[in-house]
Design a protein around this motif. Sequence first.
Motif, PDB file in Angstrom:
ATOM      1  N   HIS A  11       0.904  -1.415  -0.116  1.00 20.94           N
ATOM      2  CA  HIS A  11      -0.100   0.269  -0.068  1.00 20.94           C
ATOM      3  C   HIS A  11       0.828   1.288  -0.063  1.00 20.94           C
ATOM      4  O   HIS A  11       1.876   1.154   0.568  1.00 20.94           O
ATOM      5  N   ARG A  12       0.301   2.089  -0.906  1.00 19.54           N
ATOM      6  CA  ARG A  12       1.157   3.448  -0.635  1.00 19.54           C
ATOM      7  C   ARG A  12       1.014   3.876   0.902  1.00 19.54           C
ATOM      8  O   ARG A  12       0.217   3.714   1.743  1.00 19.54           O
ATOM      9  N   TRP A  13       2.048   4.846   1.176  1.00 23.51           N
ATOM     10  CA  TRP A  13       2.349   5.121   2.709  1.00 23.51           C
ATOM     11  C   TRP A  13       1.369   5.748   3.316  1.00 23.51           C
ATOM     12  O   TRP A  13       0.844   5.539   4.328  1.00 23.51           O
ATOM     13  N   SER A  14       0.369   6.652   2.474  1.00 25.48           N
ATOM     14  CA  SER A  14      -0.779   7.326   3.231  1.00 25.48           C
ATOM     15  C   SER A  14      -1.661   6.617   3.582  1.00 25.48           C
ATOM     16  O   SER A  14      -2.340   6.830   4.713  1.00 25.48           O
ATOM     17  N   GLU A  15      -1.832   5.300   3.157  1.00 23.42           N
ATOM     18  CA  GLU A  15      -2.712   4.220   3.633  1.00 23.42           C
ATOM     19  C   GLU A  15      -1.900   3.191   4.514  1.00 23.42           C
ATOM     20  O   GLU A  15      -2.513   2.872   5.451  1.00 23.42           O
ATOM     21  N   GLY A  16      -0.803   2.886   4.023  1.00 21.92           N
ATOM     22  CA  GLY A  16      -0.098   1.700   4.812  1.00 21.92           C
ATOM     23  C   GLY A  16       0.453   2.137   6.273  1.00 21.92           C
ATOM     24  O   GLY A  16       0.256   1.273   6.833  1.00 21.92           O
ATOM     25  N   GLN A  17       0.630   3.427   6.399  1.00 25.70           N
ATOM     26  CA  GLN A  17       0.978   3.670   7.779  1.00 25.70           C
ATOM     27  C   GLN A  17      -0.093   3.367   8.888  1.00 25.70           C
ATOM     28  O   GLN A  17       0.384   3.087  10.031  1.00 25.70           O
ATOM     29  N   PRO A  46       1.107  -3.320  -6.885  1.00 32.46           N
ATOM     30  CA  PRO A  46       2.023  -2.602  -5.917  1.00 32.46           C
ATOM     31  C   PRO A  46       2.759  -3.133  -5.048  1.00 32.46           C
ATOM     32  O   PRO A  46       2.381  -4.216  -4.334  1.00 32.46           O
ATOM     33  N   TRP A  47       4.022  -2.960  -4.960  1.00 30.78           N
ATOM     34  CA  TRP A  47       4.956  -3.512  -4.013  1.00 30.78           C
ATOM     35  C   TRP A  47       6.278  -2.462  -3.780  1.00 30.78           C
ATOM     36  O   TRP A  47       6.982  -1.966  -4.536  1.00 30.78           O
ATOM     37  N   PHE A  48       6.202  -2.161  -2.519  1.00 36.62           N
ATOM     38  CA  PHE A  48       7.232  -1.068  -1.968  1.00 36.62           C
ATOM     39  C   PHE A  48       8.689  -1.704  -1.340  1.00 36.62           C
ATOM     40  O   PHE A  48       8.503  -2.629  -1.004  1.00 36.62           O
ATOM     41  N   THR A  53      10.143   1.372   3.622  1.00 29.31           N
ATOM     42  CA  THR A  53       9.011   1.152   4.546  1.00 29.31           C
ATOM     43  C   THR A  53       9.256   0.960   5.877  1.00 29.31           C
ATOM     44  O   THR A  53       8.487   1.629   6.733  1.00 29.31           O
TER      45      THR A  53
END
Length: 297
Positions: A11-17, A46-48, A53
């Motif tokens: 997830h993009r960090w805005s959501e993943g955090q 997606p994969w960061f 992270t």
Amino acid sequence: MRLSTVILPIHRWSEGQKTWRRAEDLGFHAAYTYDHLSWRTFRDGPWFGALPTLTAAATATERIRLGTLVTSPNFRHPVTLAKELMALDDVSDGRITLGIGAGGNGFDATALGQEPWSPKERADRFGEFVALLDRLLTEEAVTQRGTFYSADEARNIPGCVQRPRLPFAVAATGPRGLKLAARYGQAWVTTGDPKIFDEGTPEQSVAALRGQIEKLGKACAETGRDVDELDKILLTGFTPDRSRPLESLDAFVDFAGRHRDLGFTEIVIHWPIPDSDFAADQAVFEQIATEALAQLG
């Protein structure tokens, strides 16, 4: 026994955090993530990156331990990895555990354009990788010439917050890997026996894990170390009964109890991901997080 979770970096960090903060609020001992460039059914989504992270997670949390489960030599070099880990340990104020393994074929094993490694080369690389990484994280300057990995006046000052270095959780089931765990590990990690993943029984899995712990004990004895010094971590989701432990609180308590009796000190469960191999009821997952250890006694 401790209970931890794995949060995949999808997830993009805005959501993943939000997930990392929630993991801390739920009281998990640690939150780990996979250190891959891509992985199985998530390859086309997606994969960061794992280390950025974890750095972000370190600034978003205060108490929970953080780590990789696991990092491998597939696309890492000990010199650059050591510098990044030192910085990550500093940002987190000493909350990082490095899960590390030999890696496997597929996924990102040839992402840098290399030919696939044979099992022997993979084991040879892993042994050299772990030994050099240990030096890099405990000595101010390292020069070493290896077959696969070298360092030339590589400096890591001021070193890790955790002393003498951040802990290694070594993933291994074969004899050479278990020797590395015995020599360098503060913990040992397993996912079970892959040979019985598809058609094995829970009873066969328990027997296989018992055998792995016995082999770890022998490896420790050969290095003059007490096997009880090592934490023993089971990453769930890869044993024959992989989905059952998260079906209910009672099912998990039964699963965790059987594996605690084998000698495991930490169980790691995947944060639920809908429509994936790690799908689970979020409410049941959170109930397990908050109530299971008390029921285990």
